[in-house]
Structures are given as C-alpha cells and as structure tokens.
Write an enzyme that holds these catalytic residues in place. Structure first.
Site, PDB file in Angstrom:
ATOM      1  N   THR A  54     -69.927  33.446 -75.597  1.00 51.95           N
ATOM      2  CA  THR A  54     -71.167  32.897 -75.025  1.00 51.95           C
ATOM      3  C   THR A  54     -72.347  33.655 -75.605  1.00 51.95           C
ATOM      4  O   THR A  54     -72.300  34.876 -75.718  1.00 51.95           O
ATOM      5  CB  THR A  54     -71.154  33.108 -73.498  1.00 51.95           C
ATOM      6  OG1 THR A  54     -70.127  32.309 -72.966  1.00 51.95           O
ATOM      7  CG2 THR A  54     -72.486  32.751 -72.865  1.00 51.95           C
ATOM      8  N   ARG A 101     -64.832  22.234 -64.893  1.00 46.81           N
ATOM      9  CA  ARG A 101     -64.991  23.671 -64.605  1.00 46.81           C
ATOM     10  C   ARG A 101     -66.350  24.190 -65.100  1.00 46.81           C
ATOM     11  O   ARG A 101     -66.778  23.899 -66.201  1.00 46.81           O
ATOM     12  CB  ARG A 101     -63.851  24.448 -65.280  1.00 46.81           C
ATOM     13  CG  ARG A 101     -63.932  25.971 -65.083  1.00 46.81           C
ATOM     14  CD  ARG A 101     -64.611  26.660 -66.238  1.00 46.81           C
ATOM     15  NE  ARG A 101     -64.591  28.121 -66.098  1.00 46.81           N
ATOM     16  CZ  ARG A 101     -65.322  28.945 -66.851  1.00 46.81           C
ATOM     17  NH1 ARG A 101     -66.106  28.476 -67.777  1.00 46.81           N
ATOM     18  NH2 ARG A 101     -65.256  30.241 -66.670  1.00 46.81           N
ATOM     19  N   GLY A 126     -68.557  27.860 -65.416  1.00 45.63           N
ATOM     20  CA  GLY A 126     -68.435  29.321 -65.321  1.00 45.63           C
ATOM     21  C   GLY A 126     -69.713  29.950 -64.800  1.00 45.63           C
ATOM     22  O   GLY A 126     -70.447  29.347 -64.014  1.00 45.63           O
ATOM     23  N   ASP A 127     -69.988  31.149 -65.269  1.00 44.77           N
ATOM     24  CA  ASP A 127     -71.188  31.880 -64.838  1.00 44.77           C
ATOM     25  C   ASP A 127     -72.430  31.512 -65.648  1.00 44.77           C
ATOM     26  O   ASP A 127     -73.557  31.671 -65.188  1.00 44.77           O
ATOM     27  CB  ASP A 127     -70.951  33.382 -65.015  1.00 44.77           C
ATOM     28  CG  ASP A 127     -70.666  33.734 -66.475  1.00 44.77           C
ATOM     29  OD1 ASP A 127     -69.867  33.013 -67.118  1.00 44.77           O
ATOM     30  OD2 ASP A 127     -71.247  34.701 -66.985  1.00 44.77           O
ATOM     31  N   GLY A 142     -67.904  36.635 -70.863  1.00 46.23           N
ATOM     32  CA  GLY A 142     -66.576  36.986 -70.367  1.00 46.23           C
ATOM     33  C   GLY A 142     -66.126  35.994 -69.317  1.00 46.23           C
ATOM     34  O   GLY A 142     -66.613  34.859 -69.256  1.00 46.23           O
ATOM     35  N   GLY A 147     -66.163  33.984 -66.512  1.00 44.41           N
ATOM     36  CA  GLY A 147     -67.241  33.565 -65.628  1.00 44.41           C
ATOM     37  C   GLY A 147     -66.901  33.660 -64.149  1.00 44.41           C
ATOM     38  O   GLY A 147     -67.750  34.025 -63.329  1.00 44.41           O
TER      39      GLY A 147
END
Ligand code: ASP
Length: 324
Positions: free
Chosen positions: A184, A212, A214-215, A236, A238
């Site tokens: 990312t 899905r 993530g962060d 990394g 998330g």
C-alpha cells in the site's frame, strides 16, 4: 428528587452551553523549526512516486495535490500488484481499490471497493471537495467517478489474471508477511506553507474476500493528519491496524510530546500487546511531524520508506520489533 434540587440541576443543564468549554489540556501546535523546506515521505520503495511529489512541492503545489500526483505514479503502474491498475484482484477476480485523503484543515474523503477507476486517491479528493460526504463505496463511488469524467477501464492486467488463476489452483487464503503482499502506498507531504496533508491508496490484500475493506481508506487507521501535530500512514494487515486505529493513535502520541519514531514504536507495541507471541502478520507505520522529523517502525523486518527533502530522495530501512 426535591423540587429545589431539580431546579438547581435543570438550571445547570440549561446554562451549560453558555459557559465556554474547558479543555483538560490546551492544544499545542508544534512549531516549524530548522529546515522548513518541503518534505515528502511514503511507504515502501516507491522512488518515482515520492520524487514526483517532491518536485510538485518544490513547484509550490499544496501538500495534498503533490501527494495525489505522487501516488498516481503507482496507481498507473501495471507492474505494481498492490495499488491501482494491475493490483491483485479479490478471490473472484475483481480488482477493487480503496483510498483516502486528509488535508491540513482536517477535511477528508475516501472511496471504498471501487472498480474500473485507477486514480482512486484523486477520486477520494473529489469526494472531499465535491460532495457533502466523507466516504463513497462500490457502485456509488463508480457512478460518482463517471459523473466527474474519470476514465473507466478493466484494472485486471493479463499478468495479474495469470497469477490469480495460479492462486486459484490451491486458493489458500492466509495472511503473508512479505513485501509482495503489503505494498500500500501511504504518503505524507509538508508543503511550502508548512502544512501537512496525506494520502493512502491500495488494492488491499491479494485475493481478499469480495467486499473486504482494510485499513487504507479508513480515516484514523490507514491515514490520519492533524496539521497542529503531524501525520501518520499505515501498511500491512489492515484488520489489525483498524483494531487500534493505528494512524490516529500515532498522531495522538506525537501530540503528547513523543517523536514520530517513538509514536510509531508505541503504536506497534499496542498491536503486539493483544498478541500471544510473534504474530504471523505485518503492520508497519510511517509518521511525519511539523518539525519535519520522520519515524517508521514495523512488527517484522523488511519495511522500507522513501524520504524527499531538498532535491534528495532517499530510501530507508525501518527498524522492527522482530527483525527478519
Ligand atoms: N493495509 C492494506 C490492507 O489491509 C494492505 C497492505 O498494506 O498491503 O488492505
């Protein structure tokens, strides 16, 4: 309750808004000190993206405009399998992208699970600037992109498709620590006015479940900026970053007086506190404060970042709680 007590209590409640709010601690703005030239930092070894942002900053662009231009280099790069065009698809073969932006006024925008549009950081900026909302997801985000005149195209490249087909043979869905699966791009810039702003953009975990998130597009997790203090970005796993609202936590640690390095280490420690022993996932943080100090730290070794200042674009290796 006696009538007199009731009247006293109600009076207190009614008069409360007229009293100036009392804060436990005054907000302190870190001063711009020493070398106040523009700075760009980004996760991983995205040399060209960081240089692009650096040059844009030198030309007088705002931190956010520079960061969006910088990350677009990777969003457009078909060889990068974790961001934008050429990003790894979900397990059903759809490339879905997530991004967010935050400016020095604390305004932010995000897009989640967007298909067919590669420059999702710019799209997140448009959500911030041209809608009354902060987040747009899926179909709605795509519709908004079309309205704004974004080009739509298939983001699954023949190479990515080949790798996905290969993966399908075993279809093992396990978090992997290595760099190929965590790329990312989170970027923080400080412009000529000393303002800090940032971006986070990704295709998320390779072969994730459909839908899905993530962060990365979550303000406070993948990215957080407070122009009084500084900013932080994450890469990394998330799911783990979200549990401790990692980027917000780092900015709050910096507000309390910690250096960016200490703040990143404390945030990694916060993740590790919830684990029994060495975890099998990676979380990595990068932070920049108003003074221009930079910090980076990760759970496992291997995390790198780029730093641009005064025409120098240098790569660095972050320390880790567990070295490889
Ligand atoms: N943080 C991203 C996510 O969980 C993945 C990554 O950084 O590689 O979607």
């Amino acid at each position: 309750m006696k009538r007199r007590d009731f009247i006293q209590k109600s009076t207190a409640v009614i008069s409360a808004p007229l009293i100036a709010p009392q804060f436990f601690q005054p907000h302190k703005t870190l001063p711009l000190q020493g070398n106040t030239s523009p700075i760009a930092v980004c996760t991983w070894n995205f040399t060209a993206a960081n240089a692009k942002a650096g040059v844009a900053l030198e030309a007088g662009k705002t931190a956010l405009k520079a960061a969006i231009e910088g990350v677009a280099v990777e969003e457009n790069n078909p060889k990068n399998t974790t961001v934008g065009y050429g990003g790894a698809p979900d397990r059903e073969g759809h490339v879905t992208l997530d991004a967010c932006v935050m400016n020095h006024q604390g305004n932010c925008g995000a897009v989640l699970a967007v298909e067919q549009v590669k420059n999702v950081a710019a799209l997140a900026y448009d959500v911030m600037e041209h809608t009354p909302h902060v987040m747009l997801a899926g179909e709605g985000a795509l519709q908004f992109a079309k309205e704004r005149g974004y080009t739509t195209e298939e983001l699954l490249t023949p190479e990515s498709k080949k790798r996905w087909k290969e993966w399908l043979k075993n279809a093992k869905y396990q978090p992997i620590i290595n760099i190929e699966n965590h790329d990312t791009i989170g970027m923080l810039c400080r412009d000529k006015n000393g303002n800090i702003e940032g971006v986070c953009t990704t295709s998320g975990l390779a072969y994730k479940m459909r839908g899905r998130i993530g962060d990365s597009p979550i303000i406070g997790s993948g990215l957080f900026v407070d122009n009084n203090v500084g900013g932080a970005v994450a890469t990394g796993m998330g799911e783990e970053v979200v549990k401790t609202v990692g980027s917000f936590l780092i900015v709050e640690f910096m507000r309390q007086g910690h250096t960016p390095q200490e703040a990143c280490e404390l945030a990694v420690q916060r993740v590790l506190e919830k684990q029994k022993g060495k975890p099998n996932f990676q979380v990595a943080y990068l932070a920049l404060n108003k003074k221009g100090e930079v910090g980076a730290y990760s759970i496992h070794g291997g995390f790198t970042y780029m730093h641009y200042q005064q025409q120098k674009n240098t790569g660095h290796k972050a320390n880790a709680a567990y070295s490889l």
